[in-house]
Enzyme design. Sequence first.
Site, PDB file in Angstrom:
ATOM      1  N   SER A 127       0.836  -1.201   0.000  1.00  0.00           N
ATOM      2  CA  SER A 127       0.000   0.000   0.000  1.00  0.00           C
ATOM      3  C   SER A 127       0.868   1.247   0.000  1.00  0.00           C
ATOM      4  CB  SER A 127      -0.842  -0.025   1.275  1.00  0.00           C
ATOM      5  OG  SER A 127      -1.442   1.220   1.505  1.00  0.00           O
ATOM      6  N   TYR A 152      -1.683  -0.987  10.875  1.00  0.00           N
ATOM      7  CA  TYR A 152      -1.984  -1.585   9.562  1.00  0.00           C
ATOM      8  C   TYR A 152      -0.829  -1.296   8.590  1.00  0.00           C
ATOM      9  CZ  TYR A 152      -3.645  -1.837   4.790  1.00  0.00           C
ATOM     10  OH  TYR A 152      -3.727  -2.099   3.445  1.00  0.00           O
ATOM     11  N   LYS A 156       2.181  -3.806   6.538  1.00  0.00           N
ATOM     12  CA  LYS A 156       2.557  -3.831   5.116  1.00  0.00           C
ATOM     13  C   LYS A 156       4.070  -3.655   4.964  1.00  0.00           C
ATOM     14  CE  LYS A 156      -1.477  -4.522   3.444  1.00  0.00           C
ATOM     15  NZ  LYS A 156      -1.788  -5.804   2.826  1.00  0.00           N
TER      16      LYS A 156
END
Length: 343
Positions: A127, A152, A156
């Site tokens: 992302s 989050y 990644k």
Amino acid sequence: MHVLVTGGAGYIGSHTCVELLSRSDRVTILDNLSNSSLEAIRRVEELGGGRVNFHKVDILDRTGLEDVFEQNIDTPFDAVIHFAGKKAVGESVEKPLLYYHNNITGTINLVEVMEQYGVRNLIFSSSATVYGEPASLPISEECSTSACTNPYGWTKLMIEQILTDMQFARPEWNVLLLRYFNPVGAHKSGRIGEDPNGIPNNLMPYITQVAIGRLKQLSVFGDDYDTPDGSGVRDFIHVVDLALGHVAALKKFTDNPGCYVCNLGTGKGYSVLDMVKTFSEACGREISYKIAPRRAGDIASCYADPGKAARELGWQAQYNLRDMCEDSWRWQQQNPEGYGKQD
Ligand code: NAD
Ligand code: WQD
């Protein structure tokens, strides 16, 4: 080509599976359906014109994963596209261990089982969040990636590091780390689209739910950013373009092995207020909104330098903001409650 798609029942996964099926790839989906439904898979088959081999399995379940590879031993996977993961930024702040466990442990399990079965071509859903507050715009793959603003995002970045180290140790592996910008839109048919649980956090599903009357009013988080109209600027990318980016990326595996990182974005930044205006024109309704304080953790502007994907994957986004709005609206209008409770 036989492709295993983890998280293939989800928003980006379902659109990718349609594109794979319609070019006659053999598709196996592995998903625990924690944020998706069987109905999405039925519709993928309808749109892709083929059958999907589906396994309801959690990537945390090592034995379940091995069973999937074992059951496909006669037609082994040529590649894995790994979408499965939790993605709600706010929830990750409240439940960091859930996110680190699901996303990181799940990925390690998957990679270990891939190695066990000799499957060494992997595409991972990363992302643009890994860039944190970008030092310069547009954001190229060389930009620094060390300042995520939530757990989050860290999952990644940590997974990118794990996969990079793993590929270094096992040079026969092919690893592609694709950094998505802001996926929106839906398949042209209106049959599949984004179906968030509860009140959406992301801009597009919030707007579509205001347009359909499920929500009253959009809050525009901040009108005092250093951007042309003061609202946040993002690189919104049509989910079908993103899906096609994965199809293009699969071809990369026929070249030389390595670990590659690539942005998937359009290269164009549009503001929150641009989006409200374009959506309103596309659906023919006013979108009620008010200006609200900035949302914690948001940055002013974020858009990709998409040059590497064009050069190395031969891919670039085709759809514009109006297409994204029209297609999101068609999906929302035809499915006011999303996939509903068909399962
Ligand atoms: P999604 O939630 O719609 O899809 C993810 C799928 O993974 C769901 O079907 C869910 O049921 C499944 N899943 C989650 N945990 C699992 C587990 N432990 N075992 C098996 N299946 C599991 O999300 P999406 O928007 O389609 O995103 C796909 C991937 O792309 C995610 O990894 C996400 O982090 C990443 N990504 C998304 C965005 C975005 O804005 N949508 C942006 C950048 C990256
Ligand atoms: C876009 C713009 C908001 C909602 C997130 C994740 C990122 C990636 C994509 C997974 C911002 C504004 C939003 C609302 C608003 N996901 N907004 N009112 O924050 O750019 O990225 O999704 O990897 O990791 O962080 O997307 O859609 O939430 O916000 O004004 O009700 O819309 O402030 O400027 P974001 P978003």
